[in-house]
Design a protein around this motif. Structure first.
Motif, short mmCIF file in Angstrom:
data_model
loop_
_atom_site.label_atom_id
_atom_site.label_comp_id
_atom_site.label_asym_id
_atom_site.label_seq_id
_atom_site.Cartn_x
_atom_site.Cartn_y
_atom_site.Cartn_z
N GLN A 1 -3.90 38.93 14.43
CA GLN A 1 -4.45 37.66 14.90
C GLN A 1 -3.37 36.81 15.58
OE1 GLN A 1 -7.36 35.75 12.40
NE2 GLN A 1 -6.61 33.72 12.94
N ASP A 2 -2.15 36.87 15.03
CA ASP A 2 -1.03 36.17 15.67
C ASP A 2 -0.77 36.74 17.06
OD1 ASP A 2 -0.58 34.62 13.38
OD2 ASP A 2 0.83 36.08 12.54
N LEU A 3 -0.89 38.07 17.18
CA LEU A 3 -0.67 38.70 18.50
C LEU A 3 -1.65 38.12 19.51
CD1 LEU A 3 -0.09 42.50 17.71
CD2 LEU A 3 1.61 40.69 18.04
N ALA A 4 -2.89 37.89 19.05
CA ALA A 4 -3.90 37.30 19.93
C ALA A 4 -3.49 35.88 20.33
CB ALA A 4 -5.26 37.29 19.25
N LEU A 5 -3.07 35.10 19.36
CA LEU A 5 -2.73 33.70 19.63
C LEU A 5 -1.49 33.60 20.53
CD1 LEU A 5 -3.49 32.33 16.07
CD2 LEU A 5 -4.62 31.61 18.19
N ILE A 6 -0.52 34.49 20.30
CA ILE A 6 0.68 34.47 21.13
C ILE A 6 0.33 34.88 22.57
CG2 ILE A 6 2.94 35.57 21.50
CD1 ILE A 6 3.18 35.71 18.38
N GLY A 7 -0.55 35.88 22.67
CA GLY A 7 -1.00 36.31 24.00
C GLY A 7 -1.67 35.16 24.75
N GLN A 8 -2.56 34.46 24.06
CA GLN A 8 -3.25 33.34 24.70
C GLN A 8 -2.24 32.23 25.07
OE1 GLN A 8 -5.40 30.70 22.19
NE2 GLN A 8 -6.74 29.96 23.82
N TYR A 9 -1.31 31.97 24.16
CA TYR A 9 -0.30 30.94 24.42
C TYR A 9 0.49 31.29 25.68
CZ TYR A 9 3.65 27.84 23.52
OH TYR A 9 4.62 26.87 23.64
N SER A 10 0.84 32.56 25.82
CA SER A 10 1.62 32.95 26.99
C SER A 10 0.78 32.82 28.26
CB SER A 10 2.13 34.39 26.84
OG SER A 10 1.08 35.33 27.04
N GLU A 11 -0.48 33.18 28.16
CA GLU A 11 -1.32 33.07 29.36
C GLU A 11 -1.51 31.60 29.76
OE1 GLU A 11 -4.10 36.04 29.91
OE2 GLU A 11 -5.10 35.02 31.56
N ASN A 12 -1.70 30.75 28.77
CA ASN A 12 -1.88 29.31 29.05
C ASN A 12 -0.60 28.68 29.59
OD1 ASN A 12 -3.98 28.48 26.14
ND2 ASN A 12 -4.44 29.60 27.99
N ASN A 13 0.51 29.00 28.95
CA ASN A 13 1.72 28.22 29.23
C ASN A 13 2.73 28.91 30.15
OD1 ASN A 13 1.16 25.86 27.44
ND2 ASN A 13 1.02 27.51 25.94
N PHE A 14 2.62 30.20 30.29
CA PHE A 14 3.56 30.91 31.18
C PHE A 14 2.84 31.28 32.47
CE2 PHE A 14 6.28 34.43 32.60
CZ PHE A 14 7.56 33.97 32.30
N ASN A 15 1.59 31.71 32.32
CA ASN A 15 0.86 32.17 33.51
C ASN A 15 -0.14 31.16 34.05
OD1 ASN A 15 1.82 34.86 34.37
ND2 ASN A 15 1.47 35.33 32.24
N GLY A 16 -0.25 30.02 33.39
CA GLY A 16 -1.02 28.91 33.97
C GLY A 16 -2.52 29.08 33.99
N VAL A 17 -3.05 29.98 33.18
CA VAL A 17 -4.51 30.09 33.08
C VAL A 17 -4.93 29.55 31.72
CG1 VAL A 17 -6.51 31.62 33.10
CG2 VAL A 17 -4.57 32.08 34.59
N ASN A 18 -5.83 28.59 31.77
CA ASN A 18 -6.25 27.89 30.56
C ASN A 18 -7.29 28.66 29.76
OD1 ASN A 18 -5.34 25.52 29.51
ND2 ASN A 18 -6.04 24.33 31.30
N CYS A 19 -7.12 29.96 29.61
CA CYS A 19 -8.16 30.78 28.97
C CYS A 19 -8.33 30.41 27.50
CB CYS A 19 -7.81 32.26 29.09
SG CYS A 19 -6.35 32.72 28.17
N GLY A 20 -9.48 30.77 26.95
CA GLY A 20 -9.72 30.60 25.53
C GLY A 20 -9.12 31.77 24.76
N ILE A 21 -9.55 31.93 23.52
CA ILE A 21 -8.95 32.95 22.65
C ILE A 21 -9.72 34.27 22.66
CG2 ILE A 21 -10.21 32.12 20.60
CD1 ILE A 21 -6.61 33.59 20.69
N MET A 22 -10.90 34.27 23.27
CA MET A 22 -11.77 35.45 23.11
C MET A 22 -11.12 36.79 23.46
SD MET A 22 -15.43 36.37 24.73
CE MET A 22 -15.03 36.22 26.46
N ASP A 23 -10.53 36.88 24.65
CA ASP A 23 -10.09 38.19 25.13
C ASP A 23 -9.01 38.78 24.23
OD1 ASP A 23 -11.75 37.44 27.13
OD2 ASP A 23 -10.17 37.07 28.60
N GLN A 24 -7.99 37.98 23.99
CA GLN A 24 -6.87 38.47 23.18
C GLN A 24 -7.34 38.79 21.75
OE1 GLN A 24 -6.82 35.73 25.08
NE2 GLN A 24 -5.25 36.12 26.62
N PHE A 25 -8.25 37.97 21.24
CA PHE A 25 -8.76 38.19 19.88
C PHE A 25 -9.55 39.49 19.81
CE2 PHE A 25 -10.94 37.57 15.92
CZ PHE A 25 -10.14 36.72 15.18
N ALA A 26 -10.43 39.68 20.78
CA ALA A 26 -11.27 40.89 20.78
C ALA A 26 -10.40 42.14 20.83
CB ALA A 26 -12.22 40.85 21.98
#
Ligand code: GLA
Length: 387
Positions: free
Chosen positions: A152-177
């Protein structure tokens, strides 16, 4: 596939000393679209297609990346000492973003790596090839450096990187799934508090078919962030009259009662989608659990109509695929899946109708759009693993 990536690794990086091979899946969302950043429910599953990665630790701080999906880019190099998003870094901004995110969260990455990837998720298809790369990277870092993080942390870290490093404000669904995937199950996730249950997907005589529009899109250049901010504004307006944390807190009736608090008719439509889609997702999971596949299919269809008319994220390509699918006998339900604006659709199709579906929808799509769609009969698989 393991052999393919190992052979290529040897060719590109010279030898396979210390190399391990890993896999992370792609995902498809069955229902619950554009609800994950609104505190609503989603119902995605991991697929058996995904991203394979061969990796090893280096003795210096260098990072060397190679993708068999972008061979023309060759080896892309950077360094752990210089972690910032760069246009020239291309796709490697995803794994780099995850490394950056680990460091932000206090995990020191001691050494650089050589990483080679090979994905069999069609790029830009909306099956989350980027989230797959993110989760795979996190998994590789955990495997090599022993970081104490859960899936679950891997999902949250993935989302954090996408939001803050890659500039896409995605939700948690993809990484969580992807991080939490389970064979033959979809994940009923409440994005308000990340509570989830696994629901068996027993389709009895039917299969999931993905139709890829081949209209390329990237979340970064889509209207994704715009939709998200429209929802945020609508929420702030609703919060003046209702005590809610997210649009997912409202029932349809409550929304109808409060909606005049939203000043703009377009934002009313956006918020309506978020509220109704969340409720549809809850109903769809109940239908699946009650073995009522027909009702599940009807809710999928209603989801598409809402994404087309209220959320306006479909476009002619996705609408054509879905509307042609609805005409085919033996199609239980069909809708766009993922962010929209291109990408793909997911359909529930009876076994005996699959060939007809691919033939009919494929021909109609080609005739109307001018280029072909691709079709994949997919299976629900597990989360990331070491091969
Ligand atoms: C993209 C995002 C997800 C989700 C979907 C829409 O896939 O990455 O977080 O918002 O769009 O449901």
């Amino acid at each position: 596939m393991k052999e393919t990536v190992l052979n290529k690794f040897e060719e590109v990086f010279g030898d396979v000393e210390g190399v391990k091979v890993f896999f992370a899946p792609g995902r498809v969302n069955l229902i619950g679209e554009h609800t994950d950043y609104n505190g609503g429910h989603v119902f995605p599953c991991a697929l058996t297609i995904g991203t394979y990665g061969a990796a090893r630790v280096r003795q210096d701080k260098k990072l060397r990346f190679y993708s068999m999906n972008f061979e023309q880019l060759g080896v892309i190099e950077s360094s752990l000492e210089d972690m910032k998003p760069e246009k020239e870094a291309d796709w490697t901004n995803y794994p780099k973003g995850v490394m950056w995110a680990f460091e932000k969260k206090g995990f020191q990455i001691p050494k650089g790596m050589d990483i080679l990837l090979n994905g069999n998720i069609p790029n830009g298809s909306g099956l989350s090839s980027s989230a797959s790369v993110e989760v795979l990277t996190g998994y590789i870092l955990r495997e090599f450096f022993g970081f104490d993080v859960s899936n679950q942390d891997l999902a949250l870290i993935g989302q954090y990187s996408e939001n803050n490093f890659n500039g896409v404000n995605c939700g948690i669904m993809d990484q969580f799934a992807i991080a939490m995937g389970k064979k033959e199950h979809a994940i009923f996730l409440d994005t308000a508090d990340l509570s989830y249950t696994y629901a068996p997907v027993k389709l009895k005589g039917a299969k999931l078919v993905i139709a890829c529009s081949n209209k390329k899109r990237g979340l970064g250049d889509s209207k994704y962030n715009e939709r998200r901010s429209e929802c945020e504004t609508a929420l702030a307006e609703l919060q003046k009259v209702a005590d809610i944390k997210g649009l997912g807190d409202l029932t349809e009736e409550q929304f109808e009662e409060y909606k005049t608090a939203i000043a703009d008719p377009v934002r009313i439509k956006r918020a309506k989608h978020a509220v109704y889609e969340n409720q549809r997702t809850v109903k769809a999971v109940a239908a699946l659990q009650a073995d009522d596949i027909a009702e599940f299919g009807r809710l999928m269809n209603a989801s598409h109509v809402s994404l087309r008319d209220d959320y306006e994220v479909t476009g002619i390509e996705l609408d054509t695929l879905v509307e042609e699918a609805w005409k085919v006998e033996g199609v239980i339900g069909s809708r766009m899946t993922g962010a929209g604006f291109g990408g793909c659709t997911v359909s529930l199709v009876q076994d005996e109708a699959i060939d007809r579906f691919i033939d009919q929808v494929g021909k109609a799509y080609l005739a109307k759009i001018g280029y072909a769609a691709d079709f994949y009969v997919v299976e629900i698989g597990d989360g990331p693993c070491t091969l």
